[in-house]
Structure formats: structure tokens, C-alpha cells
Design a protein around this motif. Structure first.
Motif, PDB file in Angstrom:
ATOM      1  N   ALA A   1      -1.107  34.366  38.799  1.00  0.00           N
ATOM      2  CA  ALA A   1      -2.496  34.787  38.998  1.00  0.00           C
ATOM      3  C   ALA A   1      -2.928  35.786  37.932  1.00  0.00           C
ATOM      4  N   PHE A   2      -1.997  36.609  37.446  1.00  0.00           N
ATOM      5  CA  PHE A   2      -2.354  37.580  36.409  1.00  0.00           C
ATOM      6  C   PHE A   2      -2.800  36.873  35.136  1.00  0.00           C
ATOM      7  N   ALA A   3      -2.077  35.838  34.743  1.00  0.00           N
ATOM      8  CA  ALA A   3      -2.468  35.070  33.555  1.00  0.00           C
ATOM      9  C   ALA A   3      -3.838  34.418  33.768  1.00  0.00           C
ATOM     10  N   GLU A   4      -4.097  33.946  34.969  1.00  0.00           N
ATOM     11  CA  GLU A   4      -5.403  33.351  35.275  1.00  0.00           C
ATOM     12  C   GLU A   4      -6.504  34.409  35.145  1.00  0.00           C
ATOM     13  N   TRP A   5      -6.266  35.597  35.700  1.00  0.00           N
ATOM     14  CA  TRP A   5      -7.205  36.712  35.622  1.00  0.00           C
ATOM     15  C   TRP A   5      -7.500  37.067  34.163  1.00  0.00           C
ATOM     16  N   ARG A   6      -6.431  37.194  33.369  1.00  0.00           N
ATOM     17  CA  ARG A   6      -6.616  37.576  31.972  1.00  0.00           C
ATOM     18  C   ARG A   6      -7.336  36.493  31.176  1.00  0.00           C
ATOM     19  N   SER A   7      -7.167  35.234  31.554  1.00  0.00           N
ATOM     20  CA  SER A   7      -7.877  34.170  30.841  1.00  0.00           C
ATOM     21  C   SER A   7      -9.382  34.244  31.109  1.00  0.00           C
ATOM     22  N   ILE A   8      -9.765  34.815  32.229  1.00  0.00           N
ATOM     23  CA  ILE A   8     -11.189  34.960  32.583  1.00  0.00           C
ATOM     24  C   ILE A   8     -11.813  36.149  31.866  1.00  0.00           C
ATOM     25  N   VAL A   9     -11.135  37.304  31.896  1.00  0.00           N
ATOM     26  CA  VAL A   9     -11.741  38.531  31.357  1.00  0.00           C
ATOM     27  C   VAL A   9     -11.193  38.952  29.997  1.00  0.00           C
ATOM     28  N   GLY A  10      -9.977  38.568  29.690  1.00  0.00           N
ATOM     29  CA  GLY A  10      -9.321  39.010  28.459  1.00  0.00           C
ATOM     30  C   GLY A  10     -10.083  38.728  27.178  1.00  0.00           C
ATOM     31  N   PRO A  11     -10.746  37.562  27.056  1.00  0.00           N
ATOM     32  CA  PRO A  11     -11.470  37.292  25.807  1.00  0.00           C
ATOM     33  C   PRO A  11     -12.568  38.310  25.488  1.00  0.00           C
ATOM     34  N   PHE A  12     -13.013  39.070  26.465  1.00  0.00           N
ATOM     35  CA  PHE A  12     -14.068  40.059  26.246  1.00  0.00           C
ATOM     36  C   PHE A  12     -13.530  41.400  25.748  1.00  0.00           C
ATOM     37  N   PHE A  13     -12.239  41.687  25.953  1.00  0.00           N
ATOM     38  CA  PHE A  13     -11.681  43.003  25.653  1.00  0.00           C
ATOM     39  C   PHE A  13     -11.678  43.282  24.156  1.00  0.00           C
ATOM     40  N   LEU A  14     -12.184  44.450  23.764  1.00  0.00           N
ATOM     41  CA  LEU A  14     -12.092  44.893  22.376  1.00  0.00           C
ATOM     42  C   LEU A  14     -10.724  45.500  22.093  1.00  0.00           C
ATOM     43  N   GLN A  15     -10.070  45.983  23.145  1.00  0.00           N
ATOM     44  CA  GLN A  15      -8.736  46.588  23.071  1.00  0.00           C
ATOM     45  C   GLN A  15      -8.118  46.453  24.450  1.00  0.00           C
ATOM     46  N   PRO A  16      -6.810  46.607  24.561  1.00  0.00           N
ATOM     47  CA  PRO A  16      -6.212  46.519  25.891  1.00  0.00           C
ATOM     48  C   PRO A  16      -6.790  47.605  26.806  1.00  0.00           C
ATOM     49  N   PRO A  17      -7.101  47.280  28.051  1.00  0.00           N
ATOM     50  CA  PRO A  17      -7.605  48.292  28.982  1.00  0.00           C
ATOM     51  C   PRO A  17      -6.563  49.391  29.193  1.00  0.00           C
ATOM     52  N   VAL A  18      -7.050  50.594  29.446  1.00  0.00           N
ATOM     53  CA  VAL A  18      -6.181  51.712  29.823  1.00  0.00           C
ATOM     54  C   VAL A  18      -6.128  51.701  31.348  1.00  0.00           C
ATOM     55  N   VAL A  19      -4.920  51.479  31.886  1.00  0.00           N
ATOM     56  CA  VAL A  19      -4.755  51.340  33.332  1.00  0.00           C
ATOM     57  C   VAL A  19      -3.893  52.471  33.862  1.00  0.00           C
ATOM     58  N   GLU A  20      -4.361  53.084  34.940  1.00  0.00           N
ATOM     59  CA  GLU A  20      -3.609  54.124  35.636  1.00  0.00           C
ATOM     60  C   GLU A  20      -3.656  53.840  37.124  1.00  0.00           C
ATOM     61  N   HIS A  21      -2.696  54.406  37.834  1.00  0.00           N
ATOM     62  CA  HIS A  21      -2.647  54.280  39.291  1.00  0.00           C
ATOM     63  C   HIS A  21      -2.776  55.675  39.891  1.00  0.00           C
ATOM     64  N   LEU A  22      -3.596  55.784  40.924  1.00  0.00           N
ATOM     65  CA  LEU A  22      -3.874  57.084  41.510  1.00  0.00           C
ATOM     66  C   LEU A  22      -3.658  57.063  43.018  1.00  0.00           C
ATOM     67  N   GLU A  23      -3.309  58.234  43.541  1.00  0.00           N
ATOM     68  CA  GLU A  23      -3.176  58.423  44.981  1.00  0.00           C
ATOM     69  C   GLU A  23      -4.276  59.358  45.447  1.00  0.00           C
ATOM     70  N   LEU A  24      -4.801  59.128  46.618  1.00  0.00           N
ATOM     71  CA  LEU A  24      -5.861  59.951  47.187  1.00  0.00           C
ATOM     72  C   LEU A  24      -5.320  61.327  47.589  1.00  0.00           C
ATOM     73  N   VAL A  25      -6.007  62.357  47.161  1.00  0.00           N
ATOM     74  CA  VAL A  25      -5.663  63.723  47.543  1.00  0.00           C
ATOM     75  C   VAL A  25      -6.608  64.224  48.617  1.00  0.00           C
ATOM     76  N   GLY A  26      -7.869  63.848  48.529  1.00  0.00           N
ATOM     77  CA  GLY A  26      -8.867  64.270  49.510  1.00  0.00           C
ATOM     78  C   GLY A  26     -10.172  63.545  49.274  1.00  0.00           C
ATOM     79  N   LYS A  27     -11.044  63.567  50.269  1.00  0.00           N
ATOM     80  CA  LYS A  27     -12.357  62.929  50.133  1.00  0.00           C
ATOM     81  C   LYS A  27     -13.338  63.580  51.099  1.00  0.00           C
ATOM     82  N   SER A  28     -14.620  63.396  50.842  1.00  0.00           N
ATOM     83  CA  SER A  28     -15.645  63.888  51.759  1.00  0.00           C
ATOM     84  C   SER A  28     -15.877  62.840  52.824  1.00  0.00           C
ATOM     85  N   GLU A  29     -16.357  63.258  53.924  1.00  0.00           N
ATOM     86  CA  GLU A  29     -16.614  62.323  55.047  1.00  0.00           C
ATOM     87  C   GLU A  29     -18.043  61.893  55.085  1.00  0.00           C
TER      88      GLU A  29
END
Length: 100
Positions: A72-100
Motif C-alpha cells: 500500500a505504501f508504494a501505491e500511496w507514493r505512486s499517487i502523491v510522489g510525482p508532485f514532491f519537489l523533495q522527500p517529505p520531512v516526516v516526524e512522529h509525535l505523542e500528545l502531551v496536552g490539549k484544550s477541551e
């Protein structure tokens, strides 16, 4: 829950086509992945051609192993990858807090 944050740069002249592609790819390919909880796509106002894709996953491994190492990742990249000027910068985050 884990938030995947992808900073994507494209040619602003291709924005309409990219927006259609990213929404289609996220809703038809990524949304079928194990652990997927939802997504948001935001377009920068100050920086034309900059987008932030946020995907919510149950676990980090649901993204990094379950999705990224699947066909599925290769399928995803075939859809959006041709538009990228450079590889996306990807990070993963955990929630620390939020407003209600």
C-alpha cells in the motif's frame, strides 16, 4: 495514539492536482491500513506549495512497519510522489496536552 506529521513541498502551479491526489490517496489507500485513525491536510498560506499532512495512528509500528513496509505504501507514493519537489520531512509525535 501517534501523530505522523509530514511536511510536503510541491510546485505551487500543481496545487489543484496535488490536493485532489493527496485527498484521494489518503482516503482510499492510507485509510485502509491497520491502526489508521484519521488524517488532516493543511495548505500553508505564507508558503505556496507547502502542505502539512497529519495522520493519526494507533501505534508507531502501525505506520512504520504495517503501512510503510506494505504494498500500500508504494501505491500511496505512486499517487502523491510525482508532485514532491523533495522527500517529505516526516516526524512522529505523542500528545502531551490539549484544550477541551
Amino acid at each position: 495514539m501517534i501523530l505522523e506529521h509530514a511536511d510536503i513541498r510541491i510546485d505551487p502551479a500543481k496545487a489543484a492536482d496535488f490536493e485532489a491526489a493527496i485527498l484521494r490517496g489518503a482516503s482510499t489507500v492510507i485509510a485502509m491500513a491497520k491502526g489508521f485513525q484519521g488524517f488532516k491536510v493543511n495548505r500553508s498560506i505564507e508558503s505556496p506549495g507547502r502542505y502539512i499532512l497529519m495522520i493519526y495512528w494507533d501505534t508507531l509500528e502501525d505506520h512504520t512497519v504495517g503501512f510503510r513496509q506494505s504494498p500500500a505504501f508504494a501505491e500511496w507514493r505512486s499517487i502523491v510522489g510525482p508532485f514532491f519537489l523533495q522527500p517529505p520531512v516526516v516526524e512522529h509525535l505523542e500528545l502531551v496536552g490539549k484544550s477541551e
